[in-house]
Structure formats: structure tokens, C-alpha cells
Design an enzyme around this catalytic site. Structure first.
Site, PDB file in Angstrom:
ATOM      1  N   GLY A   1       5.011  -8.067  98.297  1.00  0.00           N
ATOM      2  CA  GLY A   1       4.966  -8.232  96.845  1.00  0.00           C
ATOM      3  C   GLY A   1       3.825  -9.078  96.310  1.00  0.00           C
ATOM      4  O   GLY A   1       2.672  -8.945  96.718  1.00  0.00           O
ATOM      5  N   ILE A   2       4.191  -9.979  95.396  1.00  0.00           N
ATOM      6  CA  ILE A   2       3.213 -10.795  94.676  1.00  0.00           C
ATOM      7  C   ILE A   2       2.451 -11.731  95.633  1.00  0.00           C
ATOM      8  O   ILE A   2       1.236 -11.885  95.519  1.00  0.00           O
ATOM      9  CB  ILE A   2       3.945 -11.612  93.575  1.00  0.00           C
ATOM     10  CG1 ILE A   2       4.602 -10.650  92.569  1.00  0.00           C
ATOM     11  CG2 ILE A   2       3.002 -12.559  92.863  1.00  0.00           C
ATOM     12  CD1 ILE A   2       5.608 -11.292  91.641  1.00  0.00           C
ATOM     13  N   GLY A   3       3.177 -12.313  96.579  1.00  0.00           N
ATOM     14  CA  GLY A   3       2.546 -13.242  97.521  1.00  0.00           C
ATOM     15  C   GLY A   3       1.468 -12.564  98.360  1.00  0.00           C
ATOM     16  O   GLY A   3       0.379 -13.104  98.559  1.00  0.00           O
TER      17      GLY A   3
ATOM     18  N   TYR B   1      20.496 -16.642  90.377  1.00  0.00           N
ATOM     19  CA  TYR B   1      19.037 -16.487  90.306  1.00  0.00           C
ATOM     20  C   TYR B   1      18.494 -17.285  89.125  1.00  0.00           C
ATOM     21  O   TYR B   1      17.546 -18.065  89.266  1.00  0.00           O
ATOM     22  CB  TYR B   1      18.692 -15.007  90.156  1.00  0.00           C
ATOM     23  CG  TYR B   1      17.206 -14.711  90.103  1.00  0.00           C
ATOM     24  CD1 TYR B   1      16.414 -14.801  91.252  1.00  0.00           C
ATOM     25  CD2 TYR B   1      16.593 -14.330  88.910  1.00  0.00           C
ATOM     26  CE1 TYR B   1      15.059 -14.517  91.203  1.00  0.00           C
ATOM     27  CE2 TYR B   1      15.241 -14.046  88.854  1.00  0.00           C
ATOM     28  CZ  TYR B   1      14.471 -14.139  90.008  1.00  0.00           C
ATOM     29  OH  TYR B   1      13.133 -13.852  89.952  1.00  0.00           O
TER      30      TYR B   1
ATOM     31  N   SER C   1      10.704 -17.251  86.513  1.00  0.00           N
ATOM     32  CA  SER C   1      11.074 -15.988  85.891  1.00  0.00           C
ATOM     33  C   SER C   1      11.652 -16.225  84.496  1.00  0.00           C
ATOM     34  O   SER C   1      12.212 -17.292  84.211  1.00  0.00           O
ATOM     35  CB  SER C   1      12.115 -15.296  86.776  1.00  0.00           C
ATOM     36  OG  SER C   1      12.844 -14.359  86.037  1.00  0.00           O
TER      37      SER C   1
ATOM     38  N   GLY D   1       6.047 -16.862 101.356  1.00  0.00           N
ATOM     39  CA  GLY D   1       6.488 -15.478 101.120  1.00  0.00           C
ATOM     40  C   GLY D   1       5.316 -14.545 100.882  1.00  0.00           C
ATOM     41  O   GLY D   1       5.331 -13.741  99.952  1.00  0.00           O
ATOM     42  N   ALA D   2       4.303 -14.629 101.755  1.00  0.00           N
ATOM     43  CA  ALA D   2       3.117 -13.787 101.568  1.00  0.00           C
ATOM     44  C   ALA D   2       3.209 -12.481 102.349  1.00  0.00           C
ATOM     45  O   ALA D   2       2.223 -11.763 102.495  1.00  0.00           O
ATOM     46  CB  ALA D   2       1.872 -14.557 101.966  1.00  0.00           C
TER      47      ALA D   2
HETATM   48  N1  LIG Z   1       9.126  -8.827  91.100  1.00  0.00           N
HETATM   49  C1  LIG Z   1       9.470  -9.252  89.915  1.00  0.00           C
HETATM   50  O1  LIG Z   1       9.690  -8.463  88.991  1.00  0.00           O
HETATM   51  C2  LIG Z   1       9.556 -10.734  89.652  1.00  0.00           C
HETATM   52  C3  LIG Z   1       9.797 -11.170  88.338  1.00  0.00           C
HETATM   53  C4  LIG Z   1       9.871 -12.541  88.084  1.00  0.00           C
HETATM   54  C5  LIG Z   1       9.710 -13.443  89.127  1.00  0.00           C
HETATM   55  N2  LIG Z   1       9.493 -12.997  90.411  1.00  0.00           N
HETATM   56  C6  LIG Z   1       9.336 -14.000  91.494  1.00  0.00           C
HETATM   57  O2  LIG Z   1       8.162 -13.735  92.225  1.00  0.00           O
HETATM   58  C7  LIG Z   1       8.300 -14.263  93.543  1.00  0.00           C
HETATM   59  C8  LIG Z   1       7.823 -13.213  94.554  1.00  0.00           C
HETATM   60  O3  LIG Z   1       8.682 -12.115  94.486  1.00  0.00           O
HETATM   61  P1  LIG Z   1       8.286 -10.616  94.862  1.00  0.00           P
HETATM   62  O4  LIG Z   1       8.672  -9.791  93.701  1.00  0.00           O
HETATM   63  O5  LIG Z   1       6.917 -10.547  95.408  1.00  0.00           O
HETATM   64  O6  LIG Z   1       9.398 -10.355  96.001  1.00  0.00           O
HETATM   65  P2  LIG Z   1       9.344  -9.806  97.497  1.00  0.00           P
HETATM   66  O7  LIG Z   1       8.409  -8.665  97.599  1.00  0.00           O
HETATM   67  O8  LIG Z   1      10.763  -9.621  97.872  1.00  0.00           O
HETATM   68  O9  LIG Z   1       8.741 -11.046  98.305  1.00  0.00           O
HETATM   69  C9  LIG Z   1       9.496 -12.202  98.510  1.00  0.00           C
HETATM   70  C10 LIG Z   1       8.898 -12.984  99.648  1.00  0.00           C
HETATM   71  O10 LIG Z   1       9.701 -14.161  99.867  1.00  0.00           O
HETATM   72  C11 LIG Z   1       9.969 -14.277 101.234  1.00  0.00           C
HETATM   73  N3  LIG Z   1      11.183 -15.031 101.524  1.00  0.00           N
HETATM   74  C12 LIG Z   1      12.458 -14.746 101.133  1.00  0.00           C
HETATM   75  N4  LIG Z   1      13.305 -15.645 101.656  1.00  0.00           N
HETATM   76  C13 LIG Z   1      12.567 -16.523 102.382  1.00  0.00           C
HETATM   77  C14 LIG Z   1      12.874 -17.664 103.174  1.00  0.00           C
HETATM   78  N5  LIG Z   1      14.117 -18.092 103.331  1.00  0.00           N
HETATM   79  N6  LIG Z   1      11.859 -18.318 103.783  1.00  0.00           N
HETATM   80  C15 LIG Z   1      10.591 -17.888 103.648  1.00  0.00           C
HETATM   81  N7  LIG Z   1      10.233 -16.811 102.934  1.00  0.00           N
HETATM   82  C16 LIG Z   1      11.216 -16.132 102.307  1.00  0.00           C
HETATM   83  C17 LIG Z   1      10.066 -12.854 101.717  1.00  0.00           C
HETATM   84  O11 LIG Z   1       9.933 -12.836 103.126  1.00  0.00           O
HETATM   85  P3  LIG Z   1      10.515 -11.609 104.040  1.00  0.00           P
HETATM   86  O12 LIG Z   1       9.460 -10.546 103.969  1.00  0.00           O
HETATM   87  O13 LIG Z   1      10.651 -12.215 105.383  1.00  0.00           O
HETATM   88  O14 LIG Z   1      11.808 -11.189 103.419  1.00  0.00           O
HETATM   89  C18 LIG Z   1       8.900 -12.230 100.981  1.00  0.00           C
HETATM   90  O15 LIG Z   1       7.691 -12.497 101.637  1.00  0.00           O
HETATM   91  C19 LIG Z   1       9.774 -14.637  93.682  1.00  0.00           C
HETATM   92  O16 LIG Z   1       9.909 -16.029  93.557  1.00  0.00           O
HETATM   93  C20 LIG Z   1      10.441 -13.931  92.519  1.00  0.00           C
HETATM   94  O17 LIG Z   1      11.613 -14.588  92.091  1.00  0.00           O
HETATM   95  C21 LIG Z   1       9.405 -11.659  90.679  1.00  0.00           C
END
Ligand SMILES: NC(=O)c1ccc[n+]([C@@H]2O[C@H](COP(=O)([O-])OP(=O)(O)OC[C@H]3O[C@@H](n4cnc5c(N)ncnc54)[C@H](OP(=O)(O)O)[C@@H]3O)[C@@H](O)[C@H]2O)c1
Ligand SMILES: *[C@@H]1O[C@H](CO)[C@@H](O)[C@H](O)[C@H]1NC(C)=O
Ligand SMILES: *[C@@H]1O[C@H](CO)[C@@H](O)[C@H](O)[C@H]1NC(C)=O
Ligand SMILES: *[C@@H]1O[C@H](CO)[C@@H](O)[C@H](O)[C@H]1NC(C)=O
Length: 339
Positions: free
Chosen positions: A62-64, A214, A186, A58-59
């Protein structure tokens, strides 16, 4: 004459406005201090990775994505494991424009076990050593739907997918000394009790609120981290769960309150101050990858070890839940990699 005049005007201006000026300076200092406070811990490791291979799921956002840039700055070779290859290729281009590193785009859809196994075989063949795997990809508030493997999308993307992927990559992770597995979790894991987690695990179509789904997936991932660390104690693989904190990313795309642009705009001040930027959220993951003094089986927040929920810290439950996971996977999918 005109210099004296200007100084007098300036003096009068400051004299009449001083209250406002002091107010403005105090307010901005306060905002700055608050912003720094909520930005959380910063990784202080100075180490470079010198072409060691790091896989980030998931790079593409966001975080990735932020993590990929931070690791490129350390000289890592980066594998962008993403379902959207076009989006990932754009990220790759952005990284190599800035850093002289190797970046590979590899297709991985966590909602398909066959995609995961194919990805892992490809990596194990192509890369002898994998230094780190970051299970970062995740969904939040996703509608309740089943994947091609008949598991709930949230549960498979956030937990079962990383579970299978990690096992399939142990081969190349074991070959690399002091390697790391980082599971992005989380604080939501705290809201769930064990009976509920087991019910959600054994019945994928059971009706549940999105937030519960979740929380279940993240609690499962924390328990997995704990048990896997114990299983791997004889190896030099360090496994940890990282809570990134609240970050401003696309994760809220399915969340009604924040996907409404007016509501989103209304709470922007709070967001700007309290919510982290993706590069701030990525700091603890970076720390877990770089630190020369790694722990294992722990829950990390702001670059420090923190205590997860009581349930998530229970080793007996972690072992039983690992067993349950293996059982539901065996019943439902035929995996080509050893579990
Ligand atoms: N943001 C927060 O406040 C927060 C807080 C606590 C924990 N987290 C955790 O941090 C992690 C990263 O989240 P983020 O906030 O950076 O979210 P994000 O911006 O939505 O990024 C999520 C990434 O996961 C990918 N993904 C989703 N479904 C997938 C699948 N089936 N196969 C492969 N890749 C997939 C997405 O790909 P696409 O671009 O193709 O959709 C995207 O690259 C997550 O595990 C989230 O639960 C986030
Ligand atoms: C779990 O499922 C059982 C049997 O279906 C039910 O009796 C119980 O109330 C459920 N527990 C929770 C916490 O959902
Ligand atoms: C862990 O869970 C088991 C089974 O539910 C329970 O008997 C035990 O007391 C728990 N251990 C701790 C340290 O909470
Ligand atoms: C794991 O699950 C199997 C099948 O349900 C059971 O027979 C076995 O006793 C379990 N093992 C542990 C360690 O819980």
C-alpha cells in the site's frame, strides 16, 4: 482516386458518427477531470534527500511501499521496518533494481513491545542520524484480539506501537537537524467522542464495533501528534499527522464488503475514479518529509494543513490523553527505553 475515395469514406464516417465521437470525447474528458480531482494534492517539493535516513513502518504494501519508491527517487536511504521480512526483502529488491540507493530491511512487529524496543536499539546503534520516521503501518477492521502485551491488536498496531517506537527513536531523530515524524492517520478520527476513547483505552476487552476501534486508534494518534509536537518545540523535530485519503490498498483485507470479490468487482468504476492509488495517497506524507517550510503538530490532507475534529485539536485533552497513555503503558509493560 483511392485517396479521394478514402477521404470520402472517412468524411461519411465522421458525419454519421459525430454524436458518438463527441460523446466519447466529452465522457473521457469528464472522467479524466474527476480522476485528477479525486487523486488529491501532489507534492511539489523538488528537494533531494541525498542519503538521509528515513524509516517507514509497514512498507511491504500500500501507501508505505509506494512511499518507499517515491523516497528512493529522491535519493533517501530507506529502512523498511516490517514484520514480514520475506515480503520486505522482495520490496527491497524491486527498489534497488530501479534506484541507486541504500535499502535496509529490519524486523519490527508493532504488536510486540519487545520487538519495538529491540528494533529501536538496533537503529540507534547502527544509524547515528535518522532524518524521518513514518508511522504508517496500520490495520483496519481487525477482529478484536489481544496481543502478547495484552492490548487490543488495532489499538496497539495503530497507536501504542507507534507511541513507544517514536519515543525509543527520539535519540537518533534528535541528532539529525530538521528531522520529521509523520503519523499516518484517518478521517475516521472524527466519529469519536472523548468518553468513548477513554473507555476503549482503559478497557482493552470492552466490546466495540471494529470501526470504533479503528477510529479510537487514529484519534489517539492525532492527539499524540499534537502533544508530542508541543513537547518537542525546543528541538528541531517536526511532528505532523497525515490523512492520506481513500486509497486502493490491502487495508480492506478484513473488511467484509470489500473482501468479497463480487462486491469488490461491482463497485470498481466508483473505485477507479474516486479512490486514490497508493502513490497518490503517499503524496502528503512525502510533502511532510520534504517541505523546506515545515509546520508542527498539524493535521495535513492533500499537502495542506486542515482542521481535525474539535476534540483532536484540544491541547488540554491532548496533554491529559498523553498522560493516560503513559500510565497504561507503565502498568502493563516494562520498557527499556525512556518514555
Ligand atoms: N487505504 C486507505 O484508504 C487509508 C485511509 C486512511 C488511512 N490509511 C492509513 O494508511 C496506513 C497504511 O495503510 P495501507 O492502506 O497502505 O494498508 P496496507 O496495504 O494494509 O498496509 C499496511 C502495512 O502495515 C503493516 N502492518 C500491519 N500490522 C503490523 C504490525 N503489527 N507490525 C508491523 N507492520 C504491520 C502491514 O504489514 P503486512 O504486509 O505484514 O501485513 C502492511 O505493510 C495505515 O495506517 C492506514 O490506517 C489508509
Ligand atoms: C464509559 O464507561 C462508563 C463506565 O463504565 C459508562 O458509564 C459510560 O456510559 C461509557 N461511555 C461511553 C461513551 O461509552
Ligand atoms: C478542551 O477540553 C476541555 C476539557 O474537556 C474543555 O474544558 C475546553 O473547553 C476545551 N477547549 C476547547 C478550545 O474546545
Ligand atoms: C498524570 O497522571 C497521574 C497519575 O494518574 C496524575 O497523578 C497526574 O496528576 C497526571 N498529570 C497530568 C498533567 O494530568
Amino acid at each position: 482516386m483511392s485517396v479521394v475515395c478514402n477521404i470520402t469514406i472517412l468524411f461519411l464516417f465522421v458525419y454519421t458518427m459525430w454524436k458518438y465521437l463527441t460523446g466519447a470525447v466529452l465522457t473521457s474528458s469528464l472522467l479524466y477531470v474527476l480522476k485528477k480531482y479525486f487523486a488529491g494534492g501532489v507534492c511539489r517539493c523538488t528537494r533531494l534527500l541525498d542519503r538521509q535516513v528515513v524509516i517507514i513502518t509497514g512498507a511491504t504494501s500500500g501507501i508505505g511501499k509506494a512511499l518507499a519508491f517515491l523516497l528512493a527517487a529522491r535519493g533517501a536511504t530507506i529502512i523498511l521496518a516490517c514484520r514480514d521480512v520475506t515480503k520486505a526483502t522482495i520490496v527491497k529488491t524491486e527498489i534497488i533494481e530501479q534506484y541507486p540507493v541504500l535499502v535496509f530491511v529490519k524486523e519490527l512487529d508493532l504488536n510486540s513491545f519487545s520487538s519495538i524496543v529491540k528494533f529501536a536499539h538496533n537503529i540507534n546503534d547502527e544509524f547515528k542520524y535518522v532524518y524521518a520516521l513514518v508511522n504508517n503501518a496500520g490495520v483496519f477492521y481487525h477482529p478484536q484480539q489481544l496481543t502478547e502485551d495484552h492490548f487490543d491488536v488495532t489499538f496497539q498496531t495503530n497507536y501504542l506501537g507507534p507511541f513507544v517506537l517514536t519515543h525509543c527513536l527520539l535519540k537518533s531523530l534528535t541528532r539529525s537537524p530538521n528531522s520529521r515524524i509523520v503519523n499516518v492517520v484517518s478521517e475516521a478520527h472524527r466519529i469519536l467522542q472523548i468518553e468513548r476513547l477513554i473507555n476503549i483505552t482503559t478497557s482493552q476487552t470492552l466490546f466495540r464495533p471494529h470501526i470504533t476501534a479503528y477510529a479510537a486508534s487514529k484519534l489517539a494518534l492525532v492527539l499524540f501528534t499534537r502533544h508530542l509536537a508541543e513537547k518537542l518545540t525546543s528541538t528541531k523535530i517536526f511532528v505532523n499527522a497525515v490523512n492520506p485519503g481513500n486509497c486502493e490498498t490491502d487495508i480492506f483485507r478484513h473488511f467484509p464488503a470489500l473482501s468479497n470479490k463480487w462486491l469488490f468487482a461491482l463497485q470498481w468504476i466508483i473505485r477507479v475514479i474516486v479512490v486514490k492509488r497508493p502513490s497518490e495517497g503517499a503524496q502528503t506524507v512525502l510533502h511532510a518529509i520534504l517541505t523546506e517550510d515545515p509546520c508542527t503538530g498539524q493535521y495535513l490532507t492533500d499537502c495542506k494543513v486542515e482542521v481535525p475534529s474539535k476534540l483532536a485539536a484540544n491541547d488540554t485533552i491532548a496533554t491529559q490523553y498523553y498522560n493516560l497513555t503513559r500510565n497504561i503503558l507503565k502498568e502493563n509493560v516494562n520498557l527499556n527505553c525512556r518514555l
